[in-house]
Design an enzyme around this catalytic site. Structure first.
Site, short mmCIF file in Angstrom:
data_model
loop_
_atom_site.label_atom_id
_atom_site.label_comp_id
_atom_site.label_asym_id
_atom_site.label_seq_id
_atom_site.Cartn_x
_atom_site.Cartn_y
_atom_site.Cartn_z
N TYR A 1 0.53 1.05 -1.65
CA TYR A 1 0.86 1.25 -0.24
C TYR A 1 2.12 2.09 -0.13
O TYR A 1 3.14 1.77 -0.75
CB TYR A 1 1.08 -0.10 0.47
CG TYR A 1 1.13 0.11 1.97
CD1 TYR A 1 -0.01 -0.05 2.74
CD2 TYR A 1 2.29 0.54 2.59
CE1 TYR A 1 0.01 0.20 4.11
CE2 TYR A 1 2.31 0.80 3.95
CZ TYR A 1 1.18 0.63 4.71
OH TYR A 1 1.20 0.90 6.05
N GLN B 1 -4.70 -2.85 8.23
CA GLN B 1 -6.06 -2.36 8.01
C GLN B 1 -6.20 -1.68 6.64
O GLN B 1 -7.23 -1.82 5.98
CB GLN B 1 -6.49 -1.42 9.15
CG GLN B 1 -5.66 -0.16 9.36
CD GLN B 1 -4.47 -0.37 10.29
OE1 GLN B 1 -4.01 -1.50 10.49
NE2 GLN B 1 -3.97 0.71 10.86
N ASN C 1 6.03 -2.47 6.26
CA ASN C 1 6.67 -3.20 7.35
C ASN C 1 6.16 -4.64 7.44
O ASN C 1 5.46 -5.11 6.53
CB ASN C 1 6.48 -2.45 8.68
CG ASN C 1 5.00 -2.36 9.08
OD1 ASN C 1 4.16 -3.10 8.56
ND2 ASN C 1 4.69 -1.46 9.99
N SER D 1 17.62 -4.09 1.01
CA SER D 1 18.25 -3.73 -0.26
C SER D 1 19.70 -4.22 -0.33
O SER D 1 20.32 -4.52 0.69
CB SER D 1 18.19 -2.21 -0.39
OG SER D 1 18.42 -1.81 -1.70
N HIS E 1 20.99 -4.79 -7.16
CA HIS E 1 21.72 -3.80 -7.94
C HIS E 1 23.13 -4.30 -8.21
O HIS E 1 23.81 -4.73 -7.27
CB HIS E 1 21.87 -2.48 -7.16
CG HIS E 1 20.58 -1.91 -6.65
ND1 HIS E 1 20.20 -2.01 -5.33
CD2 HIS E 1 19.60 -1.24 -7.29
CE1 HIS E 1 19.03 -1.40 -5.18
NE2 HIS E 1 18.63 -0.94 -6.34
N ASP F 1 18.03 5.25 -8.48
CA ASP F 1 17.02 5.35 -7.43
C ASP F 1 16.05 6.49 -7.71
O ASP F 1 14.90 6.47 -7.26
CB ASP F 1 17.67 5.61 -6.06
CG ASP F 1 18.28 4.35 -5.48
OD1 ASP F 1 17.87 3.25 -5.90
OD2 ASP F 1 19.16 4.47 -4.61
N GLU G 1 -6.70 -38.78 -22.19
CA GLU G 1 -6.63 -38.26 -20.83
C GLU G 1 -7.85 -38.66 -20.00
O GLU G 1 -7.99 -38.24 -18.86
CB GLU G 1 -6.47 -36.73 -20.85
CG GLU G 1 -5.12 -36.29 -21.42
CD GLU G 1 -4.84 -34.80 -21.25
OE1 GLU G 1 -5.77 -34.04 -20.92
OE2 GLU G 1 -3.68 -34.40 -21.46
#
Lengths: 428, 428
Positions: free
Chosen positions: B129, B190, B213, B236, B327, B360, B414
């Site tokens: 994504y 979707q 999001n 972050s 970080h 990064d 058991e």
């Protein structure tokens, strides 16, 4: 039990239906669990004591939530010698197997003068959930606690409910053998909450592992983020690939060893031999007659069992990969060659003398394995589940001069000028 | 920004409050997301086309959901040469770093004649994504797709919404560079549903990775189980440990590089030097004046920024472990020695010439790292996230005779007689 045949024109549909079967009804306990967690987070031991009285019918105070070393001594003393020896053999083999999983750190300095790599560290603490009652398995204590110990986790706490005060001495003995540091007589969502948020008596942990009922599973999902969790296990499964060389009584016994776990367990045989298929179907019925847990096993075999006939055993490989079974047994001439072609399986048991039950107890590999087709994307429990990796990066001034301009370019291209500036400011 | 001092008697409370700050308001989008997923699972492409029209204001048909190779060619041609070169440098370094993470298989035969070990296999397919709009980062495409490729995943599909038809050419260029096989112009819940359940146009995947999001995060949580997912990333964070030797302007630039991500980002300095603390506070204000994303960075620094004064830098180690930062930068004389004592951090950047922004983009290690204190129990993204381990066990008849009795004992202990029988039946 249903029988499918890959030479049937409708086989594609039949197999898709087998794949899609939902074997678990998710109980909606989320609201109850939310309230319990919030209460334990707010009131700590007081809430723990109340829930333990209400759900386990056990009166404890904060000072008796923890199982004492003397109680564990007494439990060990109450266990049959033979069982303790078997547990210790299991522990030793599990430990040896998992020691080989301890990952290596890595560090190198490249041609530009960048030193980079990673370091693995053990989690600072782990909580192990152990169910009470009939599903309280000492073998699972070993399978969860030993890898944590091998990883080097300095604190392993265990929670186990003792409904009506009943404890399983072998569970406490397994905890002792595996080196569990603390045992608490609490269970359910309240125990998960205590491990996640901590109380005066139960210090919080970094990760919670181990199986449990719908309340425990919902509680683990809910505290995820606050702490780590392991997978949420579904009902157990076995898929057996067998050819004409297989012993139908042995195959039937292995199918039933799976089916006896749970009415929602699933046992499937795939074979290229009609005679074996028929003989196994008969042998299952025969063995059910004398199996103590026949009620459970019969329901599982009836509702979810399957025998699939394929033209050649090689045709089974794509079916195996789609089913992605928790356990795959291969009892066939070409077991190794077939196994090499399988992508998706939690654990593979090779050859007629490797019943899955060996792996449940004393083989050495972990018996906590991905269920419900999740072997497509996840692994069984292991040492890595109790460690985490920290990456390391170190640039010399020269290395930064070599790499810096590209970082500045990308920072600007992404609209992150502050990123670009943090590099550029060092290049002047 | 708040200032704390470890010599203050109330420091324990202040630090606990800093730890407990919730920087994210969880939007309740679960019901919306549930409906979208069910709709895509039921109606496939038709639903995808409708949602893309509704949410992205983009009219597509099933035949144009996929971004064509010609469109990607055109996007690459539209990118500045300098940016493409920087992306390719990043790709090469990320690939080299992650190649060292490819795990080894293991197989051994022990003294009893038990052959045991494990095998790592790549996931059969992965969906990546990529957010649209301003948070559409080509660097994240590389950080997610390259490790999947290194793992040997045969099919990597990417989804990226193109609101109003706007695509980021560098994102498509990064997909090309990283060897992404398929790109679809869809987003939101979707797109997650399409990757999880498949449609006529989008084949389903085994695991979905990448940031998004609130709708994307909720959708990933919901399809988990049907497919694997990576972590759900929060805002972050950076924690900088610095002593008097640090350059306050550099430290300030690094704090702001973090703060500019998101008003909910967090940047913290811990130092043993009052003069540095004051100089950094001034430098942050000075640099904010000219930062393009000053609005975002100022809000983050105001609401979540902190400068913590400790008596000695070594005193910071337990604070670091409790914060478990995504970080950690160490700009101090004893950087290596301090780093060696840290247990919980996603990534460590050592020395004054290693600003986090290098990591990064072009350092090599992954920039997808655990946030919100989850470095206590999880690792950054890596090759292992795109592979899974299948354990192997094989007994000879002699090995089964040696191990079998212990398994029979434990099965019976058991209450699982079917387990015991599946072993015992082979011992006679």
């Amino acid at each position: 039990m249903q029988r499918l045949d890959s030479r049937d024109p409708a086989f594609g549909d039949h197999f898709a239906r087998l794949l899609a079967v939902k074997r678990e009804v998710a109980e909606d306990v989320d609201e109850t669990v939310r309230a319990i967690i919030a209460d334990v987070a707010a009131r700590g031991d007081e809430a723990l004591v109340e829930y333990t009285s209400r759900f386990d019918r056990l009166e404890v105070g904060p000072e008796t939530l923890r199982v004492s070393e003397r109680e564990i001594d007494a439990a060990v003393a109450a266990c049959p010698r033979e069982a303790l020896d078997a547990l210790d053999l299991a522990r030793a083999r599990i430990e040896t197997f998992h020691r080989a999983q301890v990952p290596a750190d890595h560090r190198e300095t490249d041609a530009l003068g960048v030193t980079l790599g990673w370091r693995w560290t053990a989690l600072e603490s782990v909580g192990l959930y152990v169910p009470g009652g009939t599903a309280s398995y000492p073998s699972s204590v070993l399978m969860n606690a030993v890898p944590a110990r091998v990883a080097g986790v300095p604190r392993v706490a265990m929670v186990v409910p003792t409904p009506d005060g009943v404890t399983n001495p072998l569970v406490l003995a397994a905890a002792r053998l595996a080196g569990v540091d603390e045992v608490f007589r609490i269970g359910g969502a309240q125990a998960v909450a205590a491990l996640a948020y901590g109380t005066a008596t139960v210090a919080p942990v970094a990760k919670i592992v181990g199986p449990g009922n719908a309340y425990v599973a919902a509680a683990k999902r809910r505290v995820f983020g606050q702490v780590g969790i392991d997978m949420i296990a579904g009902p157990s499964e076995v898929l057996i690939l067998a050819d004409a060389s297989a012993n139908p009584e042995w195959v039937a016994a292995d199918l039933l060893a799976q089916a006896e776990h749970d009415p929602a367990a699933q046992a499937i045989l795939i074979t290229d031999d009609d005679a074996l298929a028929d003989a196994v179907a008969r042998a299952v019925e025969g063995q059910l007659a004398t199996l103590p847990r026949a009620g459970i096993a019969r329901a599982s075999w009836r509702d979810y069992g399957a025998i699939v006939r394929v033209a050649r055993l090689a045709d089974a490989i794509p079916l195996v990969d789609r089913l992605a079974p928790e356990h795959l047994e291969i009892e066939a001439q070409e077991a190794e060659a077939l196994a090499a072609r399988v992508r998706n399986a939690g654990a593979i048991f090779l050859g007629a003398h490797t019943p899955e039950a060996i792996g449940d107890y004393v083989g050495g590999p972990n018996h906590v394995l991905p269920t419900a087709r999740s072997a497509r994307f996840s692994s069984g429990l292991g040492v890595l589940d109790f460690m985490k990796r920290t990456t390391l990066l170190s640039c010399t001034p020269e290395a930064l001069r070599a790499l810096g301009p590209a970082a500045v370019t990308l920072g600007r291209a992404e609209g992150l000028d502050g990123h670009a500036r943090s590099v550029a400011i060092r290049l002047n």
